[in-house]
Design a protein around this motif. Sequence first.
Motif, PDB file in Angstrom:
ATOM      1  N   GLU A  60       0.832  -1.205   0.000  1.00 50.49           N
ATOM      2  CA  GLU A  60       0.000   0.000   0.000  1.00 50.49           C
ATOM      3  C   GLU A  60       0.864   1.252   0.000  1.00 50.49           C
ATOM      4  N   GLU A  87       2.116   1.671  -3.423  1.00 49.30           N
ATOM      5  CA  GLU A  87       1.022   2.131  -4.280  1.00 49.30           C
ATOM      6  C   GLU A  87       0.823   3.646  -4.135  1.00 49.30           C
ATOM      7  N   HIS A 120      -5.098   7.263   1.420  1.00 51.87           N
ATOM      8  CA  HIS A 120      -5.452   6.346   0.325  1.00 51.87           C
ATOM      9  C   HIS A 120      -6.835   6.658  -0.227  1.00 51.87           C
TER      10      HIS A 120
HETATM   11 ZN   LIG Z   1      -4.528   1.807  -1.219  1.00 48.76          ZN
END
Ligand SMILES: [Zn+2]
Length: 251
Positions: A115, A118, A149
């Motif tokens: 993550e 990302e 996010h």
């Molecule tokens: Zn994410």
Amino acid sequence: MTSSATGTPAPRPFPQMGEHAGEPHSDSLGDKLNSLRAAVLGANDGIVSTAGLVMGVAGATADRQVILIAGLAGLVAGALSMAVGEYVSVSTQRDTERALIAKETRELSEEPEDELAELAELYRQKGLSQGLARQVAVELTAHDALRSHLDIELGIDPDQLTNPWHAAWASMISFTAGALLPLLTITLFSPDLRVVVTLAAVGLALAGTGFLSARIGGAPVRPAVRRVVIGGVLAMAVTYAIGSLIGLGIA
Ligand SMILES: [Zn+2]
């Protein structure tokens, strides 16, 4: 009847209003404008559909009570249909957003390294250098990983999920407010005046909603006003003509 705008996901409201990332209050301003735009559209729907309905009935009969009953039934049915439509559409949108939030939360706890990578990649795609993107991602993850996010990946603000009940009430009220205008003019004026007065009042009111919605959306005012006024007048002309024909057949 079109469903008003609160239910449709608005990606980024009104970029032309000078919204910049990080500008204080810009999001709440966008939300207020979105609600205002939805209210104007709801009122517009109420005006046009009720005006078309009562003009059609007035074309067929001069009986005030018949016109009033038809208009009231149209008002209530329209307002309820708007409210239900809005409730369903906003509920579905909120369920989708909640599912995405749950998915993102799970991914963050199960694969934090992926993550982080990302997030860094998303900032690199936005134009930051690899090193800086990584640093931004690390700092945002330390600050509030989930919110970061949701923001950059999905464009969701978890504090700003639309309430379906609010959306339903708002569209019901704005539709009713719009519908009351033609209902009042067609029933309060005498039979020889009611059609002309309703035509004029509806034309003026539609010019107002056309003006407002163009200004809110930053679109040119004149074509917007022309479209909405012509559309509304056409709707009334068509239903009045149909009502008159049926009235002649009955008489
Ligand atoms: Zn994410």
